[in-house]
Design a protein around this motif. Sequence first.
Motif, PDB file in Angstrom:
ATOM      1  N   LEU A   4     -11.237  -6.263  -4.068  1.00 16.46           N
ATOM      2  CA  LEU A   4      -9.841  -6.020  -4.441  1.00 16.46           C
ATOM      3  C   LEU A   4      -8.949  -7.162  -3.987  1.00 16.46           C
ATOM      4  CD1 LEU A   4      -7.507  -4.290  -5.474  1.00 16.46           C
ATOM      5  CD2 LEU A   4      -7.618  -2.976  -3.358  1.00 16.46           C
ATOM      6  N   HIS A  45      -6.532   2.866 -12.982  1.00 11.90           N
ATOM      7  CA  HIS A  45      -7.529   3.328 -12.007  1.00 11.90           C
ATOM      8  C   HIS A  45      -8.706   2.365 -12.110  1.00 11.90           C
ATOM      9  CE1 HIS A  45     -10.211   6.891 -10.500  1.00 11.90           C
ATOM     10  NE2 HIS A  45     -10.733   5.730 -10.171  1.00 11.90           N
ATOM     11  N   ILE A  50      -0.750  -0.971  -4.344  1.00 15.74           N
ATOM     12  CA  ILE A  50      -2.028  -0.275  -4.362  1.00 15.74           C
ATOM     13  C   ILE A  50      -1.762   1.189  -4.035  1.00 15.74           C
ATOM     14  CG2 ILE A  50      -4.375  -0.206  -3.474  1.00 15.74           C
ATOM     15  CD1 ILE A  50      -3.610  -2.824  -4.885  1.00 15.74           C
ATOM     16  N   SER A  90      -9.729   2.709  -6.784  1.00 14.67           N
ATOM     17  CA  SER A  90      -8.395   2.289  -6.339  1.00 14.67           C
ATOM     18  C   SER A  90      -7.406   2.429  -7.482  1.00 14.67           C
ATOM     19  CB  SER A  90      -8.421   0.832  -5.842  1.00 14.67           C
ATOM     20  OG  SER A  90      -8.840  -0.040  -6.866  1.00 14.67           O
ATOM     21  N   SER A 138      -5.809   4.968   2.216  1.00 13.99           N
ATOM     22  CA  SER A 138      -6.120   3.584   1.840  1.00 13.99           C
ATOM     23  C   SER A 138      -7.431   3.106   2.466  1.00 13.99           C
ATOM     24  CB  SER A 138      -4.978   2.650   2.247  1.00 13.99           C
ATOM     25  OG  SER A 138      -4.840   2.603   3.656  1.00 13.99           O
ATOM     26  N   HIS A 159     -12.407   9.204  -6.334  1.00  7.56           N
ATOM     27  CA  HIS A 159     -11.834   8.695  -5.073  1.00  7.56           C
ATOM     28  C   HIS A 159     -12.543   9.286  -3.844  1.00  7.56           C
ATOM     29  CE1 HIS A 159      -8.191   6.578  -6.623  1.00  7.56           C
ATOM     30  NE2 HIS A 159      -8.329   7.430  -7.632  1.00  7.56           N
ATOM     31  N   ASP A 182      -3.649   5.199  -4.342  1.00  8.20           N
ATOM     32  CA  ASP A 182      -4.683   5.880  -3.575  1.00  8.20           C
ATOM     33  C   ASP A 182      -6.037   5.193  -3.682  1.00  8.20           C
ATOM     34  OD1 ASP A 182      -2.828   7.739  -2.847  1.00  8.20           O
ATOM     35  OD2 ASP A 182      -3.432   9.238  -4.321  1.00  8.20           O
ATOM     36  N   LEU A 183      -6.757   5.152  -2.542  1.00  6.59           N
ATOM     37  CA  LEU A 183      -8.162   4.746  -2.514  1.00  6.59           C
ATOM     38  C   LEU A 183      -8.983   5.976  -2.124  1.00  6.59           C
ATOM     39  CD1 LEU A 183      -6.458   1.979  -1.883  1.00  6.59           C
ATOM     40  CD2 LEU A 183      -8.720   1.073  -1.422  1.00  6.59           C
ATOM     41  N   ALA A 221     -11.659   2.480   2.223  1.00  9.78           N
ATOM     42  CA  ALA A 221     -12.674   2.141   1.220  1.00  9.78           C
ATOM     43  C   ALA A 221     -13.838   1.459   1.925  1.00  9.78           C
ATOM     44  CB  ALA A 221     -12.079   1.229   0.143  1.00  9.78           C
ATOM     45  N   VAL A 246       0.863  -1.185   0.000  1.00  5.48           N
ATOM     46  CA  VAL A 246       0.000   0.000   0.000  1.00  5.48           C
ATOM     47  C   VAL A 246       0.896   1.230   0.000  1.00  5.48           C
ATOM     48  CG1 VAL A 246      -1.739   1.302   1.281  1.00  5.48           C
ATOM     49  CG2 VAL A 246      -1.877  -1.188   1.177  1.00  5.48           C
ATOM     50  N   THR A 267     -15.493  -2.977  -1.431  1.00  7.00           N
ATOM     51  CA  THR A 267     -14.347  -2.702  -2.298  1.00  7.00           C
ATOM     52  C   THR A 267     -13.113  -3.468  -1.846  1.00  7.00           C
ATOM     53  OG1 THR A 267     -15.130  -0.495  -2.928  1.00  7.00           O
ATOM     54  CG2 THR A 267     -12.771  -0.891  -3.091  1.00  7.00           C
TER      55      THR A 267
END
Length: 584
Positions: free
Chosen positions: A425, A568, A443, A466, A415, A460, A445-446, A417, A409, A421
């Motif tokens: 993921l 994305h 990973i 993500s 991070s 986002h 940005d979330l 969500a 991450v 999600t």
Amino acid sequence: MARAVDASNCVLKVIAPGGEVRTVPLGGAEMQIGSAIESTLVLGGHGVSARHCRIELRGAQLYVVDRGSKNGTYVNSRRCVEPTELHEGDRIGVGAYVLELAPARGPADAKQAAARLRVEEVKLSFGDVERRAAERERMLRYAREWQAKGRPRRLLLHQSDLRAVRGWPAEERSSDPTLAALIDATTRAMRLRLALGLSLAGAVLGGGMIAYVASGGRVGREATPTTTPTEVAAVEKPVPKDLSQTPDGPTGPVAKMIEHEVRPGETYEDIADYYGVSMAMLQKFNTFTTGEPPVTGARLKVFTSKPPRPPLEEERYIVSPGDSWQSIAGFYGINSDALRRQNKKFGDQLRGGEELVFMVESVPFAARSPNPGDLPIFIVPEGASSEGKVTGGALKNAVQLLPSKLCEVRCSVHSFATNHTVKALLAAVADFRNQGYTGEIMIGDLSRREGGQYGPHKSHQSGRDSDIWLLTRRKAYLKTCNNCSTKSCKPEPEDVDWADQWRFIKALDASGQVQEVFLSHWLQPKLHEAAKAQGATKDELDRLIQWPRKPGHPALVMHSEGHVHHIHVRWKCDPTDTACSNQK
């Protein structure tokens, strides 16, 4: 009196704060429990310490041991101040979670449990029953791929997989016709390889016997062992010409004459080893002197059951601490001496950060044997809500995605969500890794904890977006940047492994939870080319990749400016989340 527990036949029923229940098998000598990602059982938040407690096996009895947790560990509402013996039906309090020790289900309930396991979002498990079910599912997937690709030799089972399926009951091996055929074909190929890999005298005799059987007992006179290389070249004519047209016989693929183009740095020994023939068999049909290197580009005749070796492509690898020439060569399935010949500037002891450049075979993807046994079990808290649109919404009761053995991450403060999600993921990444991918997955940005707009992102905002960095040929990102929570550097387009990237796109699509994927239009031709090389159909290409149509044409992978270092991924709304909107 409390009923003694059979440690070999018990499970943990994990009851989350929201009431959701999941059964986790107890396997091994101990199970570490906590919110830390290195735990065996990861419980997110809700009063759980990083290293909260552990369940351990002492002789035939289970004990729970608190590890100095802030909120304590409880057994039947009594706090544990020392190792506490567990019995069937005991309830362990870990933060807001309850772990109930229960016997494993009997045969009547096993089928129902297996059916539920098949639809779980995250397929990670440790128990013998789950391992066996996962192993069978994996073998069936290999068999389907082998059948769909025309039953090629490159997709036969690995030796370790063949040993595993041979340990199954006979009725289980034969229950699926395609899998039974794959097992049989692999067994025949192993026997043939053994026959062709005998000692000098045995190899010549074995080759003669194969030719004898393939030609129905009609074989011309062979040259004597004392024949000179020039005279040997003249012996090509007696080799049965009909072998090149002979189909696979009842005992497996038949040896035939093929041509091999010599690669840079390749030796005659390398060639003989690859095709499973002896040096004498290779020299029998080619004029060369042992000890002299072959000429790059020269074409050699090889009498073998294997098809011509695939072409080469350049591969780059960043050395990690502990890597050796042998371990890297083993990972790529190449000869360590050949690897060193292509990287002469490096010494016997490799150092972390050094970059090796070498050639590997360019072949369509064949799933390797997965090794999910060392992956953690994730219990994702429920109750998160994505409110409104991705470009103007908010996030409630967010779940944080933490680094793990599945993926890294980039920035922990970005991070967050929805639980839907995070589950989708993790499931897609786990599926991709179970296909054999062992490189880094980063990973980006979330969303922020509360959602809403931040940084340069227009979306986002509601826990459904993500960013995932593009996959590199090095299988690792450079570690020379200060990038929030990581030293990793974003990959450049020229470093991307587009074949791996296409496989990852397919894993995302197979999840059924992806609404769309964004990638700059000018990079999509590279993805399209890799997909075609992997055997993608026209319908598949049209459905999944926007290019060569103009931006705006519907597809899974769509154009969005600036997406050159990452894709994305926008995930679909949770069907139970009425506040979520799939509109932009």
